[in-house]
Write a protein that holds these residues in place. Structure first.
Motif, PDB file in Angstrom:
ATOM      1  N   THR A   1       0.840  -1.205   0.000  1.00 27.01           N
ATOM      2  CA  THR A   1       0.000   0.000   0.000  1.00 27.01           C
ATOM      3  C   THR A   1       0.872   1.251   0.000  1.00 27.01           C
ATOM      4  O   THR A   1       0.629   2.201  -0.745  1.00 27.01           O
ATOM      5  CB  THR A   1      -0.924   0.000   1.245  1.00 27.01           C
ATOM      6  N   GLN A   2       1.915   1.231   0.862  1.00 28.20           N
ATOM      7  CA  GLN A   2       2.812   2.395   0.908  1.00 28.20           C
ATOM      8  C   GLN A   2       3.544   2.576  -0.417  1.00 28.20           C
ATOM      9  O   GLN A   2       3.925   3.678  -0.787  1.00 28.20           O
ATOM     10  CB  GLN A   2       3.824   2.226   2.056  1.00 28.20           C
ATOM     11  N   GLY A   3       3.711   1.464  -1.148  1.00 25.07           N
ATOM     12  CA  GLY A   3       4.402   1.534  -2.441  1.00 25.07           C
ATOM     13  C   GLY A   3       3.447   1.799  -3.597  1.00 25.07           C
ATOM     14  O   GLY A   3       3.844   1.674  -4.755  1.00 25.07           O
TER      15      GLY A   3
ATOM     16  N   VAL B   1      -3.041  -4.608  14.267  1.00 25.30           N
ATOM     17  CA  VAL B   1      -3.039  -6.060  14.494  1.00 25.30           C
ATOM     18  C   VAL B   1      -1.637  -6.627  14.271  1.00 25.30           C
ATOM     19  O   VAL B   1      -1.159  -7.454  15.055  1.00 25.30           O
ATOM     20  CB  VAL B   1      -4.068  -6.747  13.561  1.00 25.30           C
ATOM     21  N   HIS B   2      -0.971  -6.154  13.203  1.00 29.77           N
ATOM     22  CA  HIS B   2       0.381  -6.654  12.899  1.00 29.77           C
ATOM     23  C   HIS B   2       1.311  -6.396  14.096  1.00 29.77           C
ATOM     24  O   HIS B   2       1.991  -7.305  14.571  1.00 29.77           O
ATOM     25  CB  HIS B   2       0.904  -5.956  11.639  1.00 29.77           C
ATOM     26  N   GLY B   3       1.325  -5.157  14.582  1.00 28.84           N
ATOM     27  CA  GLY B   3       2.222  -4.791  15.687  1.00 28.84           C
ATOM     28  C   GLY B   3       1.922  -5.603  16.930  1.00 28.84           C
ATOM     29  O   GLY B   3       2.812  -6.235  17.519  1.00 28.84           O
TER      30      GLY B   3
ATOM     31  N   HIS C   1      15.067  -0.126  13.198  1.00 31.13           N
ATOM     32  CA  HIS C   1      15.893  -0.754  14.234  1.00 31.13           C
ATOM     33  C   HIS C   1      15.141  -1.836  14.995  1.00 31.13           C
ATOM     34  O   HIS C   1      15.674  -2.891  15.280  1.00 31.13           O
ATOM     35  CB  HIS C   1      16.532   0.293  15.167  1.00 31.13           C
ATOM     36  N   PHE C   2      13.826  -1.577  15.271  1.00 31.29           N
ATOM     37  CA  PHE C   2      13.186  -2.636  16.065  1.00 31.29           C
ATOM     38  C   PHE C   2      12.846  -3.863  15.222  1.00 31.29           C
ATOM     39  O   PHE C   2      12.810  -4.977  15.723  1.00 31.29           O
ATOM     40  CB  PHE C   2      12.016  -2.130  16.922  1.00 31.29           C
ATOM     41  N   HIS C   3      12.613  -3.661  13.908  1.00 28.91           N
ATOM     42  CA  HIS C   3      12.423  -4.850  13.076  1.00 28.91           C
ATOM     43  C   HIS C   3      13.726  -5.645  12.990  1.00 28.91           C
ATOM     44  O   HIS C   3      13.700  -6.867  12.886  1.00 28.91           O
ATOM     45  CB  HIS C   3      11.963  -4.463  11.660  1.00 28.91           C
ATOM     46  N   THR C   4      14.878  -4.927  13.034  1.00 34.14           N
ATOM     47  CA  THR C   4      16.143  -5.669  12.929  1.00 34.14           C
ATOM     48  C   THR C   4      16.309  -6.597  14.121  1.00 34.14           C
ATOM     49  O   THR C   4      16.565  -7.794  13.964  1.00 34.14           O
ATOM     50  CB  THR C   4      17.353  -4.712  12.851  1.00 34.14           C
TER      51      THR C   4
ATOM     52  N   GLY D   1      17.348  -7.297   3.230  1.00 31.78           N
ATOM     53  CA  GLY D   1      16.877  -6.428   2.139  1.00 31.78           C
ATOM     54  C   GLY D   1      15.665  -5.635   2.601  1.00 31.78           C
ATOM     55  O   GLY D   1      15.592  -4.406   2.431  1.00 31.78           O
ATOM     56  N   PHE D   2      14.717  -6.336   3.241  1.00 29.17           N
ATOM     57  CA  PHE D   2      13.510  -5.681   3.760  1.00 29.17           C
ATOM     58  C   PHE D   2      13.874  -4.588   4.777  1.00 29.17           C
ATOM     59  O   PHE D   2      13.353  -3.473   4.747  1.00 29.17           O
ATOM     60  CB  PHE D   2      12.626  -6.780   4.379  1.00 29.17           C
ATOM     61  N   LEU D   3      14.860  -4.915   5.648  1.00 28.13           N
ATOM     62  CA  LEU D   3      15.261  -3.955   6.683  1.00 28.13           C
ATOM     63  C   LEU D   3      15.987  -2.752   6.089  1.00 28.13           C
ATOM     64  O   LEU D   3      15.782  -1.611   6.519  1.00 28.13           O
ATOM     65  CB  LEU D   3      16.175  -4.639   7.703  1.00 28.13           C
TER      66      LEU D   3
ATOM     67  N   PRO E   1       8.530   9.639   7.136  1.00 25.67           N
ATOM     68  CA  PRO E   1       7.889   9.403   8.427  1.00 25.67           C
ATOM     69  C   PRO E   1       7.327   7.984   8.546  1.00 25.67           C
ATOM     70  O   PRO E   1       6.960   7.375   7.540  1.00 25.67           O
ATOM     71  CB  PRO E   1       6.750  10.427   8.456  1.00 25.67           C
ATOM     72  N   ARG E   2       7.282   7.472   9.763  1.00 26.09           N
ATOM     73  CA  ARG E   2       6.665   6.161   9.989  1.00 26.09           C
ATOM     74  C   ARG E   2       5.155   6.333  10.074  1.00 26.09           C
ATOM     75  O   ARG E   2       4.657   7.454  10.207  1.00 26.09           O
ATOM     76  CB  ARG E   2       7.217   5.521  11.271  1.00 26.09           C
ATOM     77  N   ARG E   3       4.454   5.221  10.015  1.00 18.47           N
ATOM     78  CA  ARG E   3       2.997   5.185  10.168  1.00 18.47           C
ATOM     79  C   ARG E   3       2.251   6.085   9.185  1.00 18.47           C
ATOM     80  O   ARG E   3       1.287   6.746   9.562  1.00 18.47           O
ATOM     81  CB  ARG E   3       2.595   5.565  11.595  1.00 18.47           C
ATOM     82  N   PHE E   4       2.722   6.138   7.934  1.00 22.91           N
ATOM     83  CA  PHE E   4       1.953   6.797   6.868  1.00 22.91           C
ATOM     84  C   PHE E   4       1.401   5.674   5.996  1.00 22.91           C
ATOM     85  O   PHE E   4       2.153   4.781   5.605  1.00 22.91           O
ATOM     86  CB  PHE E   4       2.870   7.693   6.016  1.00 22.91           C
TER      87      PHE E   4
HETATM   88  C1  HEM Z   1       8.851  -9.459   6.768  1.00 18.74           C
HETATM   89  C2  HEM Z   1       8.113  -9.287   7.801  1.00 18.74           C
HETATM   90  C3  HEM Z   1       7.524  -7.963   8.200  1.00 18.74           C
HETATM   91  C4  HEM Z   1       6.982  -6.973   7.434  1.00 18.74           C
HETATM   92  C5  HEM Z   1       6.802  -6.958   5.938  1.00 18.74           C
HETATM   93  C6  HEM Z   1       6.604  -5.897   8.317  1.00 18.74           C
HETATM   94  C7  HEM Z   1       6.051  -4.693   7.930  1.00 18.74           C
HETATM   95  C8  HEM Z   1       5.715  -3.663   8.764  1.00 18.74           C
HETATM   96  C9  HEM Z   1       5.253  -2.373   8.347  1.00 18.74           C
HETATM   97  C10 HEM Z   1       5.068  -1.932   6.918  1.00 18.74           C
HETATM   98  C11 HEM Z   1       5.011  -1.642   9.446  1.00 18.74           C
HETATM   99  C12 HEM Z   1       4.526  -0.204   9.493  1.00 18.74           C
HETATM  100  C13 HEM Z   1       5.742   0.679   9.396  1.00 18.74           C
HETATM  101  C14 HEM Z   1       5.414   2.146   9.422  1.00 18.74           C
HETATM  102  O1  HEM Z   1       5.187   2.724   8.377  1.00 18.74           O
HETATM  103  O2  HEM Z   1       5.410   2.726  10.532  1.00 18.74           O
HETATM  104  C15 HEM Z   1       5.329  -2.457  10.579  1.00 18.74           C
HETATM  105  C16 HEM Z   1       5.209  -2.064  11.892  1.00 18.74           C
HETATM  106  C17 HEM Z   1       5.478  -2.884  12.946  1.00 18.74           C
HETATM  107  N1  HEM Z   1       5.996  -4.155  12.900  1.00 18.74           N
HETATM  108 FE1  HEM Z   1       6.450  -5.218  11.245  1.00 18.74          FE
HETATM  109  N2  HEM Z   1       6.918  -6.268   9.587  1.00 18.74           N
HETATM  110  C18 HEM Z   1       7.480  -7.523   9.558  1.00 18.74           C
HETATM  111  C19 HEM Z   1       7.954  -8.241  10.616  1.00 18.74           C
HETATM  112  C20 HEM Z   1       7.783  -7.881  11.926  1.00 18.74           C
HETATM  113  C21 HEM Z   1       8.234  -8.652  13.049  1.00 18.74           C
HETATM  114  C22 HEM Z   1       8.956  -9.979  12.960  1.00 18.74           C
HETATM  115  C23 HEM Z   1       7.861  -7.973  14.162  1.00 18.74           C
HETATM  116  C24 HEM Z   1       8.044  -8.335  15.608  1.00 18.74           C
HETATM  117  C25 HEM Z   1       8.484  -9.443  16.071  1.00 18.74           C
HETATM  118  C26 HEM Z   1       7.187  -6.762  13.743  1.00 18.74           C
HETATM  119  C27 HEM Z   1       6.665  -5.812  14.589  1.00 18.74           C
HETATM  120  C28 HEM Z   1       6.141  -4.608  14.187  1.00 18.74           C
HETATM  121  C29 HEM Z   1       5.691  -3.595  15.092  1.00 18.74           C
HETATM  122  C30 HEM Z   1       5.678  -3.672  16.602  1.00 18.74           C
HETATM  123  C31 HEM Z   1       5.267  -2.515  14.309  1.00 18.74           C
HETATM  124  C32 HEM Z   1       4.763  -1.179  14.825  1.00 18.74           C
HETATM  125  C33 HEM Z   1       3.305  -1.011  14.618  1.00 18.74           C
HETATM  126  C34 HEM Z   1       2.928   0.377  15.052  1.00 18.74           C
HETATM  127  O3  HEM Z   1       3.648   1.335  14.695  1.00 18.74           O
HETATM  128  O4  HEM Z   1       1.900   0.494  15.750  1.00 18.74           O
HETATM  129  N3  HEM Z   1       7.151  -6.740  12.373  1.00 18.74           N
HETATM  130  N4  HEM Z   1       5.765  -3.694  10.141  1.00 18.74           N
END
Ligand code: HEM
Lengths: 480, 251
Positions: free
Chosen positions: A34-36, A52-54, A368-371, A415-417, A429-432
């Motif tokens: 979506t962002q892309g 939900v993802h977070g 950094h936190f994804h790393t 690559g993703f990171l 900015p994040r969260r757009f």
């Molecule tokens: C390849 C796998 C993953 C993808 C594609 C992905 C993708 C994303 C994206 C696009 C966001 C929103 C970033 C933004 O614009 O602010 C996000 C946020 C987040 N992700 Fe992931 N992520 C992945 C793996 C993970 C993993 C393994 C974790 C934790 C163990 C994680 C935890 C989070 C958290 C905590 C947020 C913050 C949500 C928020 O800002 O409320 N993600 N992720």
């Protein structure tokens, strides 16, 4: 050897984590697409998925760490299965409530539910209380689990022994395995942050019950939120490190690591400093006195440095000084440690006030936190899963590593990171949900990130096939 | 220990005492905030314009006064003029001095401008309006006619309007330079740090602003932040204490 019922519960945890992990990665890919601008999603839909993802990612890797530690604790102390089951029931109920609040109730205030956002209802009215209650259910379940494990440890070890304080004396009679020490300091941090979550939820509910007549101090709420959120995200890693200290030498065919005064000192210091590190989330909150901001920066350094120093030293010395029997398990542990260190360096940079002025709320933060999560704790937990499915059958893991799986994992993951880091460097900015035309580079990076994330997903599925098969087998063989 | 208990008690007491005191002004300054201002017709130098003709060009600050005032209006304008001379924000804005007294004529307002030597200052606009009631309702301004003194009893009000016609900030009373500077910044979309002062409905602030010293003092909320960590500490001590007994029994 652990009893069958422990194995069954653990295999259920692993299957649940795997299912939810795949679903959450797909959500992550949808967000990046979506962002892309490769697909369209309405605003509320995007933020529901982000919420939900977070929450799910943090939740599943937290329970993965807890379940691993619970399993390994059997080697040293008697832990009951009922707390594990209790936590599982509460986790399932909590996750279902959370997903309902977001996908049916359209709640989308982010997993950090920063005050007063959840109270500015832009979704179904029931969704806010259900989301907050879901967090309450999870917190209670996990609190009982943590306290249960602490009780089990303190039944065998005294306070001084559990913290490894005997190593500060010249002679000591009792040894504390590093696993026990790290587990204790981590569980204590977890108890503190779960109590904070419950306090925070209480404050939210008091405001809702008063019909919003009672208004809480946004600064207090933010402090409590980050005490909980930041601390729990860090403790996930420490749970994984406890398993690493216990298993890395063992699976590499080397003698167990011994505790020492510097390991005890490092982890005791980490336990204290991690409680103050969250202040680095408050740099923009000008009311907070400057001294607290400085404490935030120093605590962020001191919370990470001792643990990193002793672990990195131990792992590198171990890997380069010994001839090691390499297996998927110890390779994943090793790569996970590297991911943790790289993410940790990113975190330390971000927690430095002069850098935070530029990086705050940019994509550097998810970078950094994804790393340290996606390429740190996830890999360490996968290492444990990979080891335990052999332990279920009292077998040792074959000395065979699938190069393809590891290469896909590294290319996909880093690559993703990298796209997140580049986004941070370009001040995206994040969260757009979508980037304005001035930030079109953000969209290009997001698209590339989505492609890498698909590679990461494939690697994760490949690595997990054997784990899932063996878990299903142990679960069904036990129940039949 | 006793000192801390006393401190908590004292903080609760002082908080509860202060609730009743500071809520009122904050509320009236917040009245009608973020609402769109009524687009009334105003008369400047004999010509009629809609209010939007001014704010759409640059943000405006409305000062509501009346020329026969023997009270606050003159010192209020004088202080505003003096303060503005010292405020170098580099931001664009205009001051609209608007009469709320139907008896004030166009020439009364021009005379007022001359009294302050502002008749040729393009940043200052002196105007009247036939839609006083509508404007007062829109800004939340209240003026009560006192027939014994032949004067209005009223507040000294500055209303900051941004270029979209939104009321961004109101200042009631004679405010210092910093407050006015913040007002100008806010109508120009600047970020103004603000922290809520304790009101009747909030009681757990981390810090309490003390207007006398201009400092923030720690409040109950600050202590609450430490509660979970303290509770954990006590729990660990308790477990440790219990385990000691067990340990001795075992060995
Ligand atoms: C390849 C796998 C993953 C993808 C594609 C992905 C993708 C994303 C994206 C696009 C966001 C929103 C970033 C933004 O614009 O602010 C996000 C946020 C987040 N992700 Fe992931 N992520 C992945 C793996 C993970 C993993 C393994 C974790 C934790 C163990 C994680 C935890 C989070 C958290 C905590 C947020 C913050 C949500 C928020 O800002 O409320 N993600 N992720």
């Amino acid at each position: 050897m652990a009893e069958l019922k422990h194995k069954r519960v653990l295999s259920l945890w692993i299957l649940t984590v795997f299912l939810l992990f795949v679903a959450s990665i797909i959500m992550g890919i949808l967000m990046r697409l979506t962002q892309g601008n490769a697909m369209k999603m309405d605003v509320s839909g995007f933020f529901e998925i982000m919420t939900v993802h977070g929450a799910t990612m943090i939740g599943i890797w937290f329970v993965a760490g807890m379940a691993s530690v619970h399993y390994l604790l059997h080697r040293y102390v008697r832990v009951t299965t009922w707390i594990n089951l209790f936590a599982m029931v509460f986790t399932v109920i909590g996750v279902v409530m959370l997903w309902c609040a977001a996908f049916i109730g359209k709640f989308h205030a982010g997993w950090t539910f920063l005050y007063p956002l959840p109270l500015f209802v832009a979704w179904k009215h029931w969704a806010t209380p259900v989301f907050l209650s879901a967090l309450g259910v999870l917190s209670v379940g996990w609190l009982v689990w943590s306290v249960g494990m602490l009780v089990a440890i303190f039944k065998k070890y005294t306070l001084q022994q559990a913290f490894g304080w005997q190593y500060f004396k010249k002679v000591h009679q009792v040894d504390t395995p590093p696993f026990i020490l790290i587990t204790v300091v981590t569980l204590i941090g977890i108890v503190a942050c779960l109590l904070t979550a419950l306090l925070l939820l209480g404050l939210f509910f008091s405001e809702i019950a008063s019909g919003n007549k009672l208004v809480h101090d946004a600064l207090l709420m933010k402090n409590l939120t980050y005490f909980f959120g930041h601390t729990v995200a860090n403790e996930i890693l420490y749970l994984c490190l406890a398993t690493l200290y216990e298993l890395l030498p063992e699976v590499s065919g080397r003698p167990k690591w011994k505790n020492s005064w510097y390991i005890a000192l490092a982890w005791n210091a980490t336990m204290i400093f991690i409680l103050f590190a969250f202040f680095h989330h408050m740099y923009m909150d000008f009311v907070q006195p400057e001294a607290m901001q400085v404490i935030g920066q120093l605590a962020s350094y001191f919370a990470s440095l001792p643990a990193v120093a002793v672990t990195l030293f131990s792992v590198l010395a171990f890997v380069f000084k010994n001839s090691i029997r390499w297996t998927t398990t110890n390779l994943l542990f090793f790569l996970g440690t590297m991911g943790w260190i790289i993410g940790g360096v990113g975190a330390v940079i971000d927690s430095t006030i002069s850098a935070n002025v530029f990086l705050h709320n940019s994509l550097w933060v998810p970078a950094h936190f994804h790393t340290y999560l996606a390429m740190g704790s996830v890999l360490m937990s996968l290492a444990f899963f990979n080891w335990v499915v052999f332990d279920f059958y009292n077998q040792s893991e074959p000395e065979k590593i699938s190069r393809l799986q590891i290469i896909l994992l590294l290319i996909g993951g880093f690559g993703f990171l990298l796209m997140f880091y580049l986004g941070g460097a370009y001040s995206i900015p994040r969260r757009f949900n979508v980037y304005p035309s001035q930030l079109s580079i953000g969209s290009a990076l997001a698209l590339a990130a989505a492609a890498f994330a698909v590679v990461y997903l494939i690697a994760i599925i490949l690595i997990n096939i054997r784990i899932v098969k063996r878990c299903i087998k142990i679960f069904s063989s036990a129940s039949s | 220990m006793y000192k801390n208990i006393f401190l908590c008690f004292f903080l609760i007491l002082t908080r509860s005492l202060s609730w009743g005191l500071d809520g009122k002004e904050a509320l009236s300054e917040e009245e009608n905030i973020y609402q769109k201002i009524a687009n009334v017709a105003i008369t400047v130098k004999g010509k009629e314009y809609p209010l939007s003709a001014f704010y759409s060009k640059s943000p405006i600050i409305i000062a509501q006064v009346f020329t026969r005032c023997t009270g606050i209006c003159m010192p209020f304008l004088l202080q505003l003029k003096t303060n503005l001379q010292f405020i170098q924000t580099g931001k664009s804005y205009k001051i609209l001095v608007l009469s709320f007294d139907p008896r004030d004529s166009e020439s009364d307002m021009q005379q007022l401008a001359e009294t302050f030597s502002l008749q040729n200052d393009s940043n200052w606009i002196f105007a009247t309006t036939d839609e006083i009631e509508t404007l007062n309702n829109s800004t939340g301004f209240r003026a009560l006619w006192d027939s014994s003194s032949l004067q209005y009893s009223h507040e000294a009000l500055l209303t900051g309007i941004n270029s979209e016609g939104i009321i961004k900030k109101k200042l009631i009373g004679m405010k210092n330079r910093e407050a006015i500077s913040n007002l100008i910044s806010e109508i120009n979309h600047g970020f103004i740090p603000s922290y809520s002062i304790p009101g009747q409905n909030s009681m757990l602030n981390c810090f309490n602003y003390d207007p006398v010293s201009g400092k923030n003092k720690p409040g109950i909320g600050f202590l609450i932040m430490a509660v979970p960590a303290l509770a954990t500490f006590l729990l660990v001590l308790l477990l440790g204490y219990l385990s000691k007994g067990l340990y001795h029994r075992r060995t």
